[in-house]
Design a protein around this motif. Structure first.
Motif, mmCIF file in Angstrom:
data_model
loop_
_atom_site.group_PDB
_atom_site.id
_atom_site.type_symbol
_atom_site.label_atom_id
_atom_site.label_comp_id
_atom_site.label_asym_id
_atom_site.label_seq_id
_atom_site.Cartn_x
_atom_site.Cartn_y
_atom_site.Cartn_z
ATOM 1 N N LEU A 151 0.856 -1.183 0.000
ATOM 2 C CA LEU A 151 0.000 0.000 0.000
ATOM 3 C C LEU A 151 0.897 1.240 0.000
ATOM 4 C CD1 LEU A 151 -2.466 -1.120 2.824
ATOM 5 C CD2 LEU A 151 -2.602 -1.639 0.361
ATOM 6 N N SER A 152 0.594 2.175 -0.878
ATOM 7 C CA SER A 152 1.428 3.379 -0.981
ATOM 8 C C SER A 152 0.566 4.613 -1.147
ATOM 9 C CB SER A 152 2.396 3.282 -2.167
ATOM 10 O OG SER A 152 3.309 2.228 -1.997
ATOM 11 N N ILE A 153 1.100 5.732 -0.696
ATOM 12 C CA ILE A 153 0.511 7.058 -0.920
ATOM 13 C C ILE A 153 1.566 7.919 -1.593
ATOM 14 C CG2 ILE A 153 -0.269 9.167 0.227
ATOM 15 C CD1 ILE A 153 -1.634 7.422 2.299
ATOM 16 N N TRP A 154 1.190 8.517 -2.735
ATOM 17 C CA TRP A 154 2.087 9.422 -3.457
ATOM 18 C C TRP A 154 1.604 10.851 -3.227
ATOM 19 C CZ3 TRP A 154 0.864 6.200 -8.392
ATOM 20 C CH2 TRP A 154 1.569 4.997 -8.355
ATOM 21 N N THR A 155 2.479 11.702 -2.748
ATOM 22 C CA THR A 155 2.129 13.115 -2.568
ATOM 23 C C THR A 155 3.060 13.979 -3.413
ATOM 24 O OG1 THR A 155 3.618 13.406 -0.676
ATOM 25 C CG2 THR A 155 1.368 12.702 -0.202
ATOM 26 N N ASN A 209 5.018 4.458 2.092
ATOM 27 C CA ASN A 209 4.515 3.082 2.134
ATOM 28 C C ASN A 209 3.744 2.871 3.435
ATOM 29 O OD1 ASN A 209 5.574 2.463 -0.327
ATOM 30 N ND2 ASN A 209 7.305 1.290 0.449
ATOM 31 N N ILE A 210 2.553 2.316 3.319
ATOM 32 C CA ILE A 210 1.651 2.175 4.462
ATOM 33 C C ILE A 210 1.638 0.720 4.927
ATOM 34 C CG2 ILE A 210 -0.704 2.599 5.279
ATOM 35 C CD1 ILE A 210 0.741 5.112 4.285
ATOM 36 N N THR A 219 -4.922 9.884 7.061
ATOM 37 C CA THR A 219 -5.111 11.318 6.838
ATOM 38 C C THR A 219 -3.795 11.918 6.342
ATOM 39 O OG1 THR A 219 -6.774 11.438 8.582
ATOM 40 C CG2 THR A 219 -5.765 13.508 7.892
ATOM 41 N N ILE A 220 -3.879 12.684 5.258
ATOM 42 C CA ILE A 220 -2.706 13.311 4.661
ATOM 43 C C ILE A 220 -2.915 14.820 4.670
ATOM 44 C CG2 ILE A 220 -1.185 13.389 2.656
ATOM 45 C CD1 ILE A 220 -3.800 10.689 2.717
ATOM 46 N N THR A 221 -1.983 15.569 5.221
ATOM 47 C CA THR A 221 -2.108 17.027 5.282
ATOM 48 C C THR A 221 -0.840 17.674 4.738
ATOM 49 O OG1 THR A 221 -1.240 17.114 7.545
ATOM 50 C CG2 THR A 221 -3.635 16.968 7.283
ATOM 51 N N GLY A 222 -1.005 18.875 4.223
ATOM 52 C CA GLY A 222 0.119 19.686 3.761
ATOM 53 C C GLY A 222 -0.044 21.110 4.255
ATOM 54 N N THR A 223 1.059 21.774 4.529
ATOM 55 C CA THR A 223 0.980 23.171 4.948
ATOM 56 C C THR A 223 0.661 24.086 3.773
ATOM 57 O OG1 THR A 223 3.388 23.313 4.727
ATOM 58 C CG2 THR A 223 2.506 22.909 6.932
ATOM 59 N N GLU A 283 -2.261 10.601 -4.401
ATOM 60 C CA GLU A 283 -2.740 9.396 -5.068
ATOM 61 C C GLU A 283 -2.438 8.195 -4.180
ATOM 62 O OE1 GLU A 283 -1.912 8.954 -9.319
ATOM 63 O OE2 GLU A 283 -1.022 10.965 -9.252
ATOM 64 N N ILE A 284 -3.251 7.152 -4.326
ATOM 65 C CA ILE A 284 -3.013 5.930 -3.556
ATOM 66 C C ILE A 284 -2.827 4.768 -4.512
ATOM 67 C CG2 ILE A 284 -4.241 6.765 -1.521
ATOM 68 C CD1 ILE A 284 -6.632 5.064 -2.336
ATOM 69 N N LEU A 285 -2.065 3.753 -4.047
ATOM 70 C CA LEU A 285 -1.803 2.562 -4.837
ATOM 71 C C LEU A 285 -1.915 1.342 -3.943
ATOM 72 C CD1 LEU A 285 0.861 1.723 -7.436
ATOM 73 C CD2 LEU A 285 0.904 0.462 -5.295
#
Length: 564
Positions: free
Chosen positions: A65-69, A103-104, A121-125, A131-133
């Motif tokens: 499991l992955s998160i791309w930011t 990677n989750i 939860t994904i946050t940015g300043t 995107e998720i995979l």
């Protein structure tokens, strides 16, 4: 926490209002473009995610499991946090155009439990895209997430895709066999209590909680609604693909628009395609090339479930994250007269793509190969376009998603985050006074250092001049002759690479040392040289703020683990 944005980073309504008040106070004649946020619906500062069970036929192969930011602006802090009794957290700081992969832990994959505390939860300043995979051997799916600010309280359920040996024949559907089980609706709650209703039945969700509902075709076209906005995912853990294999199938549901939109279907998705209309519940074949509908329209084929992009929501610049060990493409839909100005990162697409027309329309589509395992920015100079990411790991099956919309402003210089600002001031003055007047507005006297910029500015000024009967003839620009060397120079310090003098280049002994833009000839945006103390209105300018484009071959940021 307070977040302070510099003027070029602040793109919200407050700055536009402040600038408008200043313009009114100074009685500016003309505001051609206020710099407001041009970024697309795919970017924001907070996102929530969940990972549908990826059962596939590969057990006991592990799931990844992955998160791309991706960050749009320099100095963006990104934080990824999981819900549950043992929350995990990881952070990264990114600059414009940089991507971070998180990677989750596989603990966050949903199972068959109806309710779970497995929200990421994904946050940015500052604004980011997410995107998720989910990948288990050859079973791969990707999805673009909407920021929480764009989530809705209502979604229409699409019809269930007709997939042989999964949903067809319907009499064989049973939740006791994974590949023959029902499709799932996954409700992902943010940070407040929520009550969500479907078909007269309600469920309560706590902050950071996920609810799975098993749905069939009797639910098509029905509305799932909540007291607060939520993310809705729709999919199947192991839908039959080809050769009696199965794999994960899912996509986020899009909110209904309320007004009819036009969807075009590129033939790149090839055979065995179904179109699923969420608002009406209709299921149609690929024979259609255009669809009009007020709600979202999904496209399904073996291995792929993806939202179509309405023409009304086309963009100018897109991020595409490709998958390692797979073939990757960008499928691009563009107006047929604009297909020659398409870029991937800093380069024009080469070799030129093979464009195919969408029958009976003024649009064409092309399939552009992309290098695997990287980030690519696809952008158009002059037209609004649509882009989908498509990958293929095994022949006959696809995975992918609509690409992240980064910008809705076409520009020949790149991916625009804040558009250029052009102002023609009402008060006339000398060249020196005009420089000071522009700088008083945090702008500069315009430097036309590129013929494409000159044509762009000329069209904008000429349109306003004609539409508002302004009777503009000549205006100061930021070009003058050095009293010391006799050379002409831009006050922006850009190289003087081209000139467009109306009556030939000025001589060395010519006493007129400052340049104006002339509108006397409606067919030409020529320059004249005038006495610097003569009176004219200035054209003030601020260039657009652009995304830093990825550099091919550049080292990727180290992968960060969340929960391991």
């Amino acid at each position: 926490m307070r977040i302070h944005l510099s003027p070029e980073q602040h793109t919200g309504p407050a700055r536009a209002t402040e600038k408008s008040c200043s313009i009114m106070f100074l009685q500016l004649l003309l505001l051609l473009l206020i710099p407001t946020c041009t970024e697309g619906m795919s970017v924001g500062v907070k996102f929530v995610a969940a990972f549908l069970e990826n059962t596939a036929y590969y057990h006991p192969s592990p799931v990844y499991l992955s998160i791309w930011t991706m960050a749009l602006h320099d100095g963006t802090d990104v934080t990824v946090t999981t819900s549950g009794s043992t929350p995990y957290t990881a952070t990264a700081q990114l600059n414009s155009g940089q991507t971070q992969v998180f990677n989750i832990t596989s603990e966050l994959e949903l199972d068959k439990s109806p309710t779970a505390s497995k929200v990421v939860t994904i946050t940015g300043t500052q604004n980011i895209s997410v995107e998720i995979l989910s990948s288990r051997n050859n079973s791969i799916q990707t999805a673009v997430l909407m920021p929480t600010a764009q989530l809705a309280q209502e979604y229409h359920l699409p019809p269930i895709p007709e997939i042989q040996r999964t949903t067809v024949p319907s009499i064989d559907v049973t939740n006791l066999v994974t590949e023959r089980s029902q499709f799932r609706l996954i409700l992902v709650n943010d940070d407040q209590n929520n009550n969500i209703t479907l078909d007269g039945k309600s469920v309560n969700l706590s902050p950071g909680e996920v609810k799975q509902l098993w749905v069939d075709d009797t639910m098509k076209g029905k509305v799932v609604s909540g007291q607060a906005p939520f993310l809705a995912l729709f999919g199947h853990p192991c839908a039959i693909q080809v050769n009696c294999t199965c794999g994960l199938l899912f996509t986020p549901l899009m909110p209904s628009r309320g007004v009819s939109a036009t969807f075009m279907v590129p033939a790149a998705f090839s055979a065995d395609v179904q179109l699923l209309r969420a608002s009406s519940g209709d299921r149609e074949t690929m024979s259609l090339v255009t669809v009009s509908d007020p709600g979202p329209v999904l496209l399904q084929r073996p291995g792929l479930l993806v939202n179509l992009i309405p023409v009304e929501e086309f963009g100018a610049c897109f991020a595409v994250h490709t998958v390692a060990d797979a073939q990757n493409w960008a499928v691009v839909m563009a107006p047929s007269n604009s297909t020659a100005v398409l870029h991937v990162n800093a380069d024009l697409v080469s070799p030129a793509p093979s464009w195919s027309s969408v029958g009976g329309t003024s649009y064409s589509w092309a399939k552009i190969p992309l290098d695997a395992g990287g980030t690519h920015v696809v952008w158009s100079e002059t037209a609004l376009i649509a882009v989908w990411f498509i990958g293929e790991k095994t022949p006959g099956t696809m995975f992918g998603n609509p690409a992240v919309v980064l910008s809705k402003t076409p520009d020949f210089r790149g991916c625009v985050l804040v558009p250029e600002q052009v102002q023609v001031l009402e008060e006339q003055g000398s060249w020196q006074e005009s420089v000071a007047a522009c700088r008083g507005q945090d702008l500069d006297l315009i430097s036309l250092n590129d013929p494409r910029l000159q044509q762009n500015i000329y069209q904008k000024i000429q349109e306003q001049n004609q539409n508002q009967n302004l009777n503009l003839t000549e205006m100061w620009m930021g070009l003058r002759k050095s009293s010391y060397s006799g050379a002409w120079y831009w006050i922006s310090l850009d190289d003087l690479q081209h000139t467009d003098w109306a009556y030939g280049s000025p001589g060395n002994d010519d006493p007129e040392h400052c340049a104006r833009i002339s509108l006397v000839d409606p067919q030409r945006f020529a320059w004249t040289h005038q006495n610097c103390c003569s009176q004219a209105r200035p054209v003030c300018y601020r260039p657009p703020k652009l995304l830093t484009l990825p550099t091919p071959g550049a080292a990727a940021a180290a992968v960060k683990w969340v929960g391991q």
